[in-house]
Design an enzyme around this catalytic site. Structure first.
Site, short mmCIF file in Angstrom:
data_model
loop_
_atom_site.label_atom_id
_atom_site.label_comp_id
_atom_site.label_asym_id
_atom_site.label_seq_id
_atom_site.Cartn_x
_atom_site.Cartn_y
_atom_site.Cartn_z
CE1 TYR A 137 5.17 -29.68 22.85
CE2 TYR A 137 3.09 -28.72 22.14
CZ TYR A 137 3.86 -29.82 22.41
OH TYR A 137 3.33 -31.07 22.25
CE LYS A 210 17.71 -39.69 25.03
NZ LYS A 210 17.61 -41.15 25.25
CG ASP A 243 15.28 -43.49 26.66
OD1 ASP A 243 15.37 -42.84 27.73
OD2 ASP A 243 16.28 -43.95 26.08
CG ASP A 267 2.23 -34.12 23.26
OD1 ASP A 267 1.02 -34.24 23.54
OD2 ASP A 267 2.68 -34.26 22.11
CG ASP A 271 -1.36 -39.29 23.61
OD1 ASP A 271 -1.89 -38.38 24.29
OD2 ASP A 271 -1.53 -39.41 22.38
#
Ligand code: IPM
Ligand code: MN
Length: 379
Positions: A137, A210, A243, A267, A271
């Site tokens: 970001y 990750k 993941d 982010d 969701d």
């Protein structure tokens, strides 16, 4: 206490859900003699931008810095190129006020339909602490098309030296975007996650990254996590790849208590988190700077398709108001809002279509506001 609250209704369904949030806060005010709000409305959003060409002015930022908190609806409008309002207003505010924590509770309330078979409110109740000012970001990047030959030569040497990419100046098109994790930036948000766990009586903090692929930035994140964890010997820890955590949120949400994550993964997984708590209409969030001006918003977008239809679920916005009160130290008032929401949900009389009802946005706001007035003062 009297609080100055900046209200930015924004775009799409933002104004209608925020209106209900303010209605509920007004009801809370009636029940607490020592609590008051001065709401100051700011026009930022698509309409203001299209009319004036201004996203958010220096004077606006200055005004906002005098507030106790910001209460935001949503940003984004099909008339404006994607990213302009989101970056120019939402991300601008998060960065300007250094709101380095994005706190997103994932909590399934009673009688809210959950898409996971066999899971109920006792299984879904955790916090995601999303880093909010770094990672991908930071807007560091570029594209190699449309540059002069000289500029391209510079980029070329940069790419080959740094990224091992050999681009052909005349033919190739390359875009790059850099994610940045700083020790300080990781440290402060990870520490907040451990402190939150302590405060909320949770004993597991899960770190998301990750680091197996993006080992530079998330390698540092891991290192810092391990260091900070040493200060909290009573709290268990674990590392998860991003993941894998999407899979586990679906399979075993009951495992999670506090999850701390870099910005971009946060982010994405929130969701998913919103869906398992009954949808985006149920998910609030807080952009927090413990020493500065914090901003509270539903995590959903502006949903232009539903704008002005009085059918959006205002509960995410109402719960964002609840988080704002908790942040301001008004625990009792905050609890009143949460209880009122639970009351309305369990009565099954008033609810919007997304969670199986037929009511309008304003009917839900009215019902929660009334419940706020009726609820006995917490013990
Ligand atoms: C969110 C949103 C924003 C983000 C967008 C609108 C910039 O998706 O709050 O989750 O990516 O943080
Ligand atoms: Mn998002």
């Amino acid at each position: 206490m009297k609080y100055k609250i900046a209200v930015i209704p924004g775009d799409g369904i933002g104004p209608e859900v925020i209106r209900e949030g303010v209605k509920v806060l007004r009801a809370v005010e009636e029940t607490q003699p020592n609590l008051g709000f001065d709401f100051v409305e700011f026009p930022y959003g698509a309409e203001h931008y299209l009319k004036t060409g201004e996203l958010i002015s220096e004077e606006g930022l200055d005004e906002l810095s005098k507030m106790d908190a910001i209460y935001l609806g949503a940003l984004g409008d099909p008339r404006v190129k994607t990213g302009i309002l989101e970056q120019g207003i939402l991300l601008k505010l998060r960065f300007y006020f250094d709101q380095f924590i994005n706190l997103r509770p994932v909590k399934l309330y009673p009688e809210v339909p959950c898409p996971l078979r066999g899971k109920g409110p006792e299984d879904i109740d955790f916090y995601v602490v999303r880093e909010n000012t770094e990672d991908f970001y930071v807007a560091l990047g570029g594209r190699a098309k449309g540059r002069t030959r000289e500029q391209l030569e510079v980029l070329r040497s940069l790419y080959s030296a740094k990224f091992g990419l050999d681009i052909e100046v005349d033919k190739d098109e390359v875009a790059y975007q850099i994610g940045v994790i700083s020790r300080k930036g990781a440290e402060r948000v990870i520490r907040y996650a451990f402190e939150l766990a302590k405060r909320k009586g949770k004993d597991l903090v899960s770190s998301v990254d990750k680091a197996n692929v993006l080992s530079h930035s998330y390698g540092l994140w891991r290192e810092v996590f391990e260091e900070v964890a040493k200060d909290y010997p009573d709290i268990r820890t674990e590392f998860l790849f991003v993941d894998a955590i999407t899979m586990w949120f679906v399979k075993s949400p009951e495992w999670y208590q506090v999850v701390v994550t870099p910005n971009m993964f946060g982010d994405i997984i929130t969701d998913l988190g919103a869906m398992i708590q009954g949808g985006l209409g149920m998910a609030p969030g807080g952009n927090i700077n413990p020493e500065g001006v914090s901003m509270f918003e539903p995590i959903h977008g502006s949903a232009p398709k539903y704008a002005g239809k009085n059918r959006a679920n205002p509960i995410a916005a109402i719960l964002a108001g609840q988080m704002m009160l908790e942040h301001l130290g008004e625990g009792e008032a905050a609890m009143r809002i949460e209880r009122a929401v639970v009351k309305v949900l369990t009565e099954w009389k008033v609810r919007t279509p997304d969670i199986g009802g037929k009511s309008t946005t304003s009917e839900v706001g009215d019902a929660v506001a009334n419940a706020v007035r009726e609820i006995e003062a917490p013990e």
